[in-house]
Design a protein around this motif. Structure first.
Motif, PDB file in Angstrom:
ATOM      1  N   PRO A  57       7.145  -0.319   8.369  1.00  0.00           N
ATOM      2  CA  PRO A  57       6.301   0.876   8.260  1.00  0.00           C
ATOM      3  C   PRO A  57       5.866   1.107   6.814  1.00  0.00           C
ATOM      4  CG  PRO A  57       8.231   1.324   9.615  1.00  0.00           C
ATOM      5  CD  PRO A  57       8.431  -0.032   9.017  1.00  0.00           C
ATOM      6  N   GLU A  58       4.657   1.601   6.644  1.00  0.00           N
ATOM      7  CA  GLU A  58       4.100   1.778   5.302  1.00  0.00           C
ATOM      8  C   GLU A  58       5.013   2.606   4.408  1.00  0.00           C
ATOM      9  OE1 GLU A  58       1.599   0.825   2.366  1.00  0.00           O
ATOM     10  OE2 GLU A  58       1.392   0.127   4.443  1.00  0.00           O
ATOM     11  N   SER A  59       5.627   3.632   4.981  1.00  0.00           N
ATOM     12  CA  SER A  59       6.498   4.507   4.190  1.00  0.00           C
ATOM     13  C   SER A  59       7.779   3.803   3.747  1.00  0.00           C
ATOM     14  CB  SER A  59       6.857   5.755   4.992  1.00  0.00           C
ATOM     15  OG  SER A  59       7.540   5.395   6.195  1.00  0.00           O
ATOM     16  N   LYS A  60       8.106   2.671   4.384  1.00  0.00           N
ATOM     17  CA  LYS A  60       9.348   1.970   4.073  1.00  0.00           C
ATOM     18  C   LYS A  60       9.134   0.717   3.229  1.00  0.00           C
ATOM     19  CE  LYS A  60      13.022   2.214   5.594  1.00  0.00           C
ATOM     20  NZ  LYS A  60      14.264   2.717   4.967  1.00  0.00           N
ATOM     21  N   LYS A  61       7.889   0.366   2.968  1.00  0.00           N
ATOM     22  CA  LYS A  61       7.627  -0.874   2.242  1.00  0.00           C
ATOM     23  C   LYS A  61       8.068  -0.746   0.791  1.00  0.00           C
ATOM     24  CE  LYS A  61       3.914  -2.740   5.087  1.00  0.00           C
ATOM     25  NZ  LYS A  61       2.543  -3.249   5.151  1.00  0.00           N
ATOM     26  N   ARG A  62       8.822  -1.730   0.341  1.00  0.00           N
ATOM     27  CA  ARG A  62       9.301  -1.787  -1.036  1.00  0.00           C
ATOM     28  C   ARG A  62       8.535  -2.859  -1.794  1.00  0.00           C
ATOM     29  NH1 ARG A  62      12.859   2.421  -2.441  1.00  0.00           N
ATOM     30  NH2 ARG A  62      14.352   2.782  -0.752  1.00  0.00           N
ATOM     31  N   THR A  63       8.377  -2.652  -3.089  1.00  0.00           N
ATOM     32  CA  THR A  63       7.718  -3.683  -3.892  1.00  0.00           C
ATOM     33  C   THR A  63       8.673  -4.848  -4.096  1.00  0.00           C
ATOM     34  OG1 THR A  63       8.486  -2.743  -5.998  1.00  0.00           O
ATOM     35  CG2 THR A  63       6.375  -1.928  -5.125  1.00  0.00           C
ATOM     36  N   TRP A  64       8.116  -6.008  -4.396  1.00  0.00           N
ATOM     37  CA  TRP A  64       8.955  -7.174  -4.677  1.00  0.00           C
ATOM     38  C   TRP A  64       9.846  -6.936  -5.897  1.00  0.00           C
ATOM     39  CZ3 TRP A  64      10.183 -10.633  -1.377  1.00  0.00           C
ATOM     40  CH2 TRP A  64       9.302 -11.030  -0.377  1.00  0.00           C
ATOM     41  N   LYS A  65       9.340  -6.165  -6.858  1.00  0.00           N
ATOM     42  CA  LYS A  65      10.157  -5.870  -8.045  1.00  0.00           C
ATOM     43  C   LYS A  65      11.400  -5.088  -7.641  1.00  0.00           C
ATOM     44  CE  LYS A  65       9.930  -3.866 -12.683  1.00  0.00           C
ATOM     45  NZ  LYS A  65      11.269  -3.246 -12.567  1.00  0.00           N
ATOM     46  N   TRP A  66      11.237  -4.122  -6.734  1.00  0.00           N
ATOM     47  CA  TRP A  66      12.403  -3.361  -6.279  1.00  0.00           C
ATOM     48  C   TRP A  66      13.395  -4.288  -5.583  1.00  0.00           C
ATOM     49  CZ3 TRP A  66      15.111  -2.501  -1.887  1.00  0.00           C
ATOM     50  CH2 TRP A  66      16.020  -1.433  -1.881  1.00  0.00           C
ATOM     51  N   VAL A  67      12.892  -5.173  -4.734  1.00  0.00           N
ATOM     52  CA  VAL A  67      13.766  -6.101  -4.006  1.00  0.00           C
ATOM     53  C   VAL A  67      14.524  -6.991  -4.977  1.00  0.00           C
ATOM     54  CG1 VAL A  67      13.831  -8.021  -2.368  1.00  0.00           C
ATOM     55  CG2 VAL A  67      12.311  -6.074  -1.944  1.00  0.00           C
ATOM     56  N   MET A  68      13.812  -7.542  -5.981  1.00  0.00           N
ATOM     57  CA  MET A  68      14.454  -8.441  -6.937  1.00  0.00           C
ATOM     58  C   MET A  68      15.462  -7.698  -7.805  1.00  0.00           C
ATOM     59  SD  MET A  68      13.207 -11.315  -6.168  1.00  0.00           S
ATOM     60  CE  MET A  68      11.794 -12.045  -5.330  1.00  0.00           C
ATOM     61  N   ASP A  69      15.111  -6.493  -8.259  1.00  0.00           N
ATOM     62  CA  ASP A  69      16.027  -5.709  -9.097  1.00  0.00           C
ATOM     63  C   ASP A  69      17.279  -5.318  -8.314  1.00  0.00           C
ATOM     64  OD1 ASP A  69      14.303  -5.913 -11.217  1.00  0.00           O
ATOM     65  OD2 ASP A  69      13.443  -3.898 -10.971  1.00  0.00           O
ATOM     66  N   ALA A  70      17.072  -4.906  -7.059  1.00  0.00           N
ATOM     67  CA  ALA A  70      18.230  -4.536  -6.223  1.00  0.00           C
ATOM     68  C   ALA A  70      19.099  -5.753  -5.949  1.00  0.00           C
ATOM     69  CB  ALA A  70      17.748  -3.910  -4.909  1.00  0.00           C
ATOM     70  N   GLY A  71      18.461  -6.896  -5.673  1.00  0.00           N
ATOM     71  CA  GLY A  71      19.227  -8.121  -5.441  1.00  0.00           C
ATOM     72  C   GLY A  71      20.024  -8.547  -6.658  1.00  0.00           C
TER      73      GLY A  71
END
Length: 250
Positions: A57-71
């Motif tokens: 869902p659009e409201s739940k989409k995370r940026t790749w930067k967020w994914v990489m930083d969280a990882g």
């Protein structure tokens, strides 16, 4: 995430501002199960083949930067055992810088490790691993460097035909998924079930990670000092300082 956590993947072509499409596998499987059910209960078959895009869902989409930083944050909190190097890779859209990092920090160490293994009579594997990683990254980078916009109204409307019990049993709603906790579970699951590393080894792994951090910083500092020394020698700064010092002494 495992490759990055092990310190094997050091660079990746990725536009950090683009939105990612990361969906828990159980939700994807539930969606595949519900699709034939949805088609089977239609009163009449549509003239055109319906398309069901399973998207975040659009409201739940995370940026790749967020994914990489969280990882990266989770990889440090829950480190893997015996990583090749400290997990400190990065993402970039600059292909020249990316390939420099790939050659210097991925392929070169792989060949060095395999050479040492061959010298000590051990089975070589690092170049083979890097080759497989390169193939996987080439496929993934096709998606992380482009913007995607899939419409998923058909898939979202499947919720309307499900009973309360089916909504629980075949969950496809993602608005209540905690993204950070999902990534944390992924890291711990990959650690236990893919790498076969029990949670009891986490204290030892954290100690090893601290040692790798010190080694990483020492090596980078030594490398920078060496580069600066070489540049100063080529420019002639040392000769100039030596001549200036001698003139001052006289």
């Amino acid at each position: 995430m495992i490759g990055a956590g092990k310190g094997v993947i050091r660079s990746m072509l990725c536009n950090g501002e683009l939105k990612s499409e990361i969906i828990p596998i159980d939700i994807a499987i539930n969606g595949l199960i519900l699709l034939p059910y949805r088609v089977s209960i239609m009163e009449s078959r549509p003239k055109n083949i319906p398309v069901y895009n399973l998207t975040v869902p659009e409201s739940k989409k995370r940026t790749w930067k967020w994914v990489m930083d969280a990882g990266r944050d989770l990889g440090i909190k829950y480190p893997f055992e015996v990583g090749l190097w400290y997990p400190d890779g990065n993402i970039t859209t600059n292909k020249i810088y990316h390939w420099f990092c790939v050659v210097m920090f991925m392929w070169l160490p792989a060949y060095v490790v395999d050479l040492l293994l061959a010298i000590f009579g051990q089975r070589r594997f690092m170049v083979r691993v890097q080759t497989r990683i390169a193939v996987g990254l080439d496929m993934l980078q096709f998606f992380t460097t482009r913007s995607w916009d899939f419409k998923s109204q058909n898939f979202e409307q499947m919720q309307d035909v499900l009973s309360a019990g089916d909504k629980v049993l075949f969950k496809i709603e993602m608005n209540d998924v905690d993204d950070y906790d999902y990534l944390r579970t992924s890291i711990l699951g990959g650690r236990q079930y893919v790498m076969k590393e029990p949670l009891s080894s986490l204290p030892r792994a954290r100690t090893q990670l601290k040692m790798l951090y010190v080694l990483d910083r020492v090596c980078k500092f030594t490398f920078l000092i060496g580069i600066l020394y070489w540049m100063c020698s080529k420019i002639g700064i040392f000769g100039y300082l030596r001549a200036t010092t001698m003139e001052y002494v006289k």
